[in-house]
Scaffold this active site. Sequence first.
Site, PDB file in Angstrom:
ATOM      1  CB  CYS A 173       3.281  30.020 -18.370  1.00 25.67           C
ATOM      2  SG  CYS A 173       3.114  31.703 -18.809  1.00 25.67           S
ATOM      3  CD  GLU A 174       1.219  23.507 -19.074  1.00 25.81           C
ATOM      4  OE1 GLU A 174       2.444  23.600 -19.263  1.00 25.81           O
ATOM      5  OE2 GLU A 174       0.538  22.503 -19.351  1.00 25.81           O
ATOM      6  N   PRO A 226       0.821  -1.214   0.000  1.00 32.95           N
ATOM      7  CG  PRO A 226       0.113  -0.939   2.212  1.00 32.95           C
ATOM      8  CD  PRO A 226       0.829  -1.902   1.303  1.00 32.95           C
ATOM      9  N   GLY A 227       0.489   2.210  -0.809  1.00 33.05           N
ATOM     10  CA  GLY A 227       1.147   3.525  -0.795  1.00 33.05           C
ATOM     11  C   GLY A 227       0.107   4.566  -0.438  1.00 33.05           C
ATOM     12  NE  ARG A 228      -4.153   6.147  -4.983  1.00 30.97           N
ATOM     13  CZ  ARG A 228      -3.833   6.939  -6.009  1.00 30.97           C
ATOM     14  NH1 ARG A 228      -4.034   8.231  -5.938  1.00 30.97           N
ATOM     15  NH2 ARG A 228      -3.320   6.423  -7.112  1.00 30.97           N
ATOM     16  NE  ARG A 248      -2.553  11.655  -7.892  1.00 30.92           N
ATOM     17  CZ  ARG A 248      -3.840  11.444  -7.759  1.00 30.92           C
ATOM     18  NH1 ARG A 248      -4.598  12.355  -7.166  1.00 30.92           N
ATOM     19  NH2 ARG A 248      -4.390  10.341  -8.191  1.00 30.92           N
TER      20      ARG A 248
END
Length: 431
Positions: free
Chosen positions: A361-362, A291-293, A330
């Site tokens: 700048c996008e 598990p990470g998240r 994300r």
Amino acid sequence: MICENISINAGGHLTFAGQDTVELAERYGTPLYLIDEARIRNNCRQYLSAMKEHFGGESKPLFASKSLCFKRIYEIIKDERLGIDVVSSGELFTAVQAGFPVENAYFHGNAKTDFDISYGMDCGVGHFVCDNADELTAIEREAAKRGIEQKILIRLTPNIDPHTHEKIATGKIDSKFGVAIETGQARELTRQALSSPHIRLEGFHAHIGSQIFDCTPFCDEAAVMVDFMAKIKEQLGFEASVLNLGGGMAVRYTESDPQIDYAENIHKISVVIKERCAALGLKLPTVLMEPGRSIVAAAGMTLYTATGKKEIPDVKNYLSVDGGMPDNPRYALYQSPYTVINASKADKPCSCLCTVAGRCCESGDLIQENVRIAEPSRGDVIAVLTTGAYNYTMSSNYNAIARPPIVMLNEGGSYIAVRRETFEDLTRCQL
Ligand code: LLP
């Protein structure tokens, strides 16, 4: 409230782990990553105790470093007695720097270089999770040179569709990761590993994807893996002692996401493994999960300062903040949902519908579209919840923007675990 570690205090400010977020923003500046240490420790304990209870023996979670990697995290993971998965020499280096016992590390990756393999062995990494035949040959060569027997797991592609975002699904047959069972390549790689005196094959690994809410794909994965283990026992006379099911359990980013009971999922998976092993005459393997998240996401929060609101009549409202895709790419990458709160006015009605825009700048540099927050003014602290996973580790210096610091919150107050980058840091590698 979406997480139990957030609340609103008498001043109308949002609190996180019991601390006033507006005061934290004043003290440490913004953008700012906050990490609730107790939350991480609790999540580790829940996984560990559920896995011990349902799988028994040496079974345990391995924290997936890619979700959050800095030295202090490895100290916490070590305290909590979890193993780790690393996917690069850099993650391994960070763990070593933190004094993490890397015999409890599993080295992943579909493109390990000769350097990665020899660096991993120099550090004494416990296991390599072998992705393909070329890599196995390279591991064998390096192990032979050192006269050692290297422990490995083989990564399989179990062909399970986890119904998640296509960029984070990994277990289908067209995946770049692992070797497929159906094509016979998994059996061939197993045969190659078993024939090498410098390789000690302990078992098999699979990871089907990330942010998966439903438990069914994990149960299906477990069934496919146990069936494969039985076939290998029958055909090659090898009985695997380790089954690593990877990570992937989801977290709640918004109120509309369902609740997830990790311990109950672990229980359900264990029932499949026990029944199948009994039916096929296999001993119960040591079960590992990565598990990470689900360990770190809800332990994180990002604070920004609002720089201004722009109303485009009959079209939309933009709220701009002093961070964006460099600290959290994300939404730009996966349209990931997040909960956004005006932390300075957390007790006020959410009367403003706006798109939260970053400073790059996008046009795609957005944190979230169409969220409802209390009417913002320039200078308000804006909180984005559940940013503990895949934010800091995916951050960049795009537009020469310095990375935010990481401030840890615990019962004693707060402390800096990663300092804010400076302008000098931005040009440090430039000759
Ligand atoms: N094990 C392996 C082999 C993995 O590839 C991953 C994640 C994990 C464990 C941990 O999965 P988790 O429990 O965190 O879901 N950047 C994407 C996520 C990519 C996940 C890659 N592998 C995102 O921001 O959603």
